[in-house]
Design a protein around this motif. Structure first.
Motif, PDB file in Angstrom:
ATOM      1  N   UNK A  48      49.965  35.117  -0.378  1.00  0.00           N
ATOM      2  CA  UNK A  48      49.419  34.855   0.733  1.00  0.00           C
ATOM      3  C   UNK A  48      47.986  33.997   0.603  1.00  0.00           C
ATOM      4  N   UNK A  49      47.206  34.744  -0.535  1.00  0.00           N
ATOM      5  CA  UNK A  49      45.970  34.134  -0.854  1.00  0.00           C
ATOM      6  C   UNK A  49      46.178  32.492  -1.570  1.00  0.00           C
ATOM      7  N   UNK A  50      47.289  32.502  -2.285  1.00  0.00           N
ATOM      8  CA  UNK A  50      47.679  31.055  -2.689  1.00  0.00           C
ATOM      9  C   UNK A  50      47.840  30.258  -1.596  1.00  0.00           C
ATOM     10  N   UNK A  51      48.578  30.623  -0.584  1.00  0.00           N
ATOM     11  CA  UNK A  51      49.077  29.740   0.435  1.00  0.00           C
ATOM     12  C   UNK A  51      47.915  29.204   1.337  1.00  0.00           C
ATOM     13  N   UNK A  52      47.008  29.995   1.052  1.00  0.00           N
ATOM     14  CA  UNK A  52      45.681  29.835   1.878  1.00  0.00           C
ATOM     15  C   UNK A  52      44.758  28.842   1.143  1.00  0.00           C
ATOM     16  N   UNK A  53      45.082  28.615  -0.145  1.00  0.00           N
ATOM     17  CA  UNK A  53      44.341  27.626  -0.964  1.00  0.00           C
ATOM     18  C   UNK A  53      45.116  26.102  -1.149  1.00  0.00           C
ATOM     19  N   UNK A  55      46.770  22.436  -0.310  1.00  0.00           N
ATOM     20  CA  UNK A  55      46.303  21.462   0.531  1.00  0.00           C
ATOM     21  C   UNK A  55      47.304  21.404   1.794  1.00  0.00           C
ATOM     22  N   UNK A  56      46.843  20.720   2.742  1.00  0.00           N
ATOM     23  CA  UNK A  56      47.636  20.442   4.160  1.00  0.00           C
ATOM     24  C   UNK A  56      48.810  19.894   3.430  1.00  0.00           C
ATOM     25  N   UNK A  57      49.899  19.989   4.095  1.00  0.00           N
ATOM     26  CA  UNK A  57      51.362  19.555   3.642  1.00  0.00           C
ATOM     27  C   UNK A  57      51.808  20.328   2.625  1.00  0.00           C
ATOM     28  N   UNK A  58      51.224  20.783   1.843  1.00  0.00           N
ATOM     29  CA  UNK A  58      51.704  21.397   0.676  1.00  0.00           C
ATOM     30  C   UNK A  58      52.375  22.879   1.029  1.00  0.00           C
ATOM     31  N   UNK A  59      53.559  23.153   0.562  1.00  0.00           N
ATOM     32  CA  UNK A  59      54.215  24.395   0.849  1.00  0.00           C
ATOM     33  C   UNK A  59      54.697  25.094  -0.399  1.00  0.00           C
ATOM     34  N   UNK A 153      59.710  21.355 -10.886  1.00  0.00           N
ATOM     35  CA  UNK A 153      60.948  20.941 -10.676  1.00  0.00           C
ATOM     36  C   UNK A 153      61.029  19.249 -10.949  1.00  0.00           C
ATOM     37  N   UNK A 154      61.946  18.778 -11.618  1.00  0.00           N
ATOM     38  CA  UNK A 154      62.156  17.483 -11.506  1.00  0.00           C
ATOM     39  C   UNK A 154      62.154  16.955 -10.051  1.00  0.00           C
ATOM     40  N   UNK A 155      61.797  15.401  -9.968  1.00  0.00           N
ATOM     41  CA  UNK A 155      61.446  14.938  -8.520  1.00  0.00           C
ATOM     42  C   UNK A 155      62.979  14.538  -8.173  1.00  0.00           C
ATOM     43  N   UNK A 156      63.610  15.623  -7.693  1.00  0.00           N
ATOM     44  CA  UNK A 156      65.146  15.080  -7.303  1.00  0.00           C
ATOM     45  C   UNK A 156      65.297  15.966  -5.973  1.00  0.00           C
ATOM     46  N   UNK A 157      66.190  15.471  -5.442  1.00  0.00           N
ATOM     47  CA  UNK A 157      66.651  16.005  -3.868  1.00  0.00           C
ATOM     48  C   UNK A 157      67.110  17.475  -4.055  1.00  0.00           C
ATOM     49  N   UNK A 158      66.631  18.294  -3.478  1.00  0.00           N
ATOM     50  CA  UNK A 158      67.054  19.812  -3.040  1.00  0.00           C
ATOM     51  C   UNK A 158      67.959  19.843  -1.946  1.00  0.00           C
ATOM     52  N   UNK A 159      69.143  20.567  -1.982  1.00  0.00           N
ATOM     53  CA  UNK A 159      69.743  20.658  -0.738  1.00  0.00           C
ATOM     54  C   UNK A 159      69.190  21.752   0.154  1.00  0.00           C
ATOM     55  N   UNK A 160      69.021  21.537   1.408  1.00  0.00           N
ATOM     56  CA  UNK A 160      68.227  22.387   2.250  1.00  0.00           C
ATOM     57  C   UNK A 160      69.130  23.576   2.352  1.00  0.00           C
ATOM     58  N   UNK A 161      70.204  23.669   2.353  1.00  0.00           N
ATOM     59  CA  UNK A 161      71.125  24.745   2.374  1.00  0.00           C
ATOM     60  C   UNK A 161      70.908  25.957   1.295  1.00  0.00           C
ATOM     61  N   UNK A 162      70.326  25.314   0.141  1.00  0.00           N
ATOM     62  CA  UNK A 162      70.146  26.261  -0.740  1.00  0.00           C
ATOM     63  C   UNK A 162      68.883  26.862  -0.961  1.00  0.00           C
ATOM     64  N   UNK A 163      67.747  26.320   0.043  1.00  0.00           N
ATOM     65  CA  UNK A 163      66.348  26.698  -0.130  1.00  0.00           C
ATOM     66  C   UNK A 163      66.332  28.168   0.529  1.00  0.00           C
ATOM     67  N   UNK A 164      66.016  29.089  -0.343  1.00  0.00           N
ATOM     68  CA  UNK A 164      65.924  30.523   0.218  1.00  0.00           C
ATOM     69  C   UNK A 164      64.781  30.767   1.323  1.00  0.00           C
ATOM     70  N   UNK A 165      63.630  30.235   0.943  1.00  0.00           N
ATOM     71  CA  UNK A 165      62.354  30.291   1.550  1.00  0.00           C
ATOM     72  C   UNK A 165      61.615  29.044   1.373  1.00  0.00           C
ATOM     73  N   UNK A 166      61.025  28.415   2.488  1.00  0.00           N
ATOM     74  CA  UNK A 166      60.059  27.504   2.404  1.00  0.00           C
ATOM     75  C   UNK A 166      58.860  27.940   3.552  1.00  0.00           C
ATOM     76  N   UNK A 167      57.614  28.055   2.951  1.00  0.00           N
ATOM     77  CA  UNK A 167      56.815  28.761   3.897  1.00  0.00           C
ATOM     78  C   UNK A 167      55.239  27.968   3.712  1.00  0.00           C
ATOM     79  N   UNK A 168      54.649  27.769   4.942  1.00  0.00           N
ATOM     80  CA  UNK A 168      53.213  27.330   4.915  1.00  0.00           C
ATOM     81  C   UNK A 168      52.330  28.391   5.511  1.00  0.00           C
ATOM     82  N   UNK A 169      51.046  28.098   5.299  1.00  0.00           N
ATOM     83  CA  UNK A 169      50.183  29.162   6.166  1.00  0.00           C
ATOM     84  C   UNK A 169      49.332  28.094   6.939  1.00  0.00           C
ATOM     85  N   UNK A 170      49.155  28.707   8.194  1.00  0.00           N
ATOM     86  CA  UNK A 170      48.521  27.777   8.923  1.00  0.00           C
ATOM     87  C   UNK A 170      47.294  28.380   9.482  1.00  0.00           C
ATOM     88  N   UNK A 171      46.104  27.885   9.879  1.00  0.00           N
ATOM     89  CA  UNK A 171      44.954  28.651  10.069  1.00  0.00           C
ATOM     90  C   UNK A 171      44.581  28.522  11.753  1.00  0.00           C
TER      91      UNK A 171
END
Length: 171
Positions: A48-53, A55-59, A153-171
């Motif tokens: 949670x602390x890392x998510x707060x640090x 940049x905008x758009x970073x997840x 990660x190498x800058x390659x495409x990641x299948x959305x179906x394989x992402x376990x979690x994608x999270x951002x913190x909003x203020x």
């Protein structure tokens, strides 16, 4: 992309979702799980602390181990499955995840930054201790922004179906 990323504004909502499997398995509330010691609250707080640090758009994303091994290119038993970075492009089925870095060392660094910020706020200005704490805080922020030596990660495409979690913190 909006359906892919879960955004959280407060810690308890994040912790409830992050530990949803445990809460369901034990059929308990977040508060009961905390009291019974069923959660790794320290790691959750660090994330949670890392998510707060970030940049905008970073997840933060979490991948299955097999995909992380494939994309990191490491055969190491301890390949990270949690990363931070940016989605630079997206299709219906995949994302291009750029400027990534392993999340675990950054979580520990975010916790140190959080502790130092509290220390700076709680010491009197113009004291040696305050100055040392401010210097260490600047150094830690620099380490947070310089992620060159971390696994990525190498800058390659990641299948959305394989992402376990994608999270951002909003203020």
């Amino acid at each position: 992309m909006a359906n892919l990323i879960t955004k959280f504004a407060d810690y308890d909502s994040f912790a409830r979702e992050w530990h949803s499997d445990t809460l369901t398995d034990y059929d308990v509330s977040l508060e009961d799980a905390r009291e019974r010691g069923l959660l790794n609250e320290q790691k959750t707080r660090q994330l949670w602390q890392l998510l707060g640090l970030l940049d905008t758009g970073e997840l933060f994303i979490q991948l299955p181990e097999w995909l992380a091994i494939e994309k990191v290119g490491s055969k190491d038993r301890t390949t990270s499955t949690m990363f931070i970075g940016y989605i630079s492009r997206e299709t219906e089925d995949a994302i291009l995840f750029k400027e990534s870095a392993a999340a675990q060392p950054l979580m520990q660094l975010a916790h140190k930054i959080h502790s130092l910020e509290k220390g700076v706020a709680n010491t009197e200005a113009d004291t040696d201790r305050h100055k040392r704490s401010e210097k260490r805080l600047r150094e830690h922020y620099q380490k947070l922004s310089n992620r060159d030596n971390l696994p990525s990660l190498s800058d390659e495409w990641l299948p959305k179906s394989q992402l376990i979690t994608a999270v951002q913190r909003c203020e």
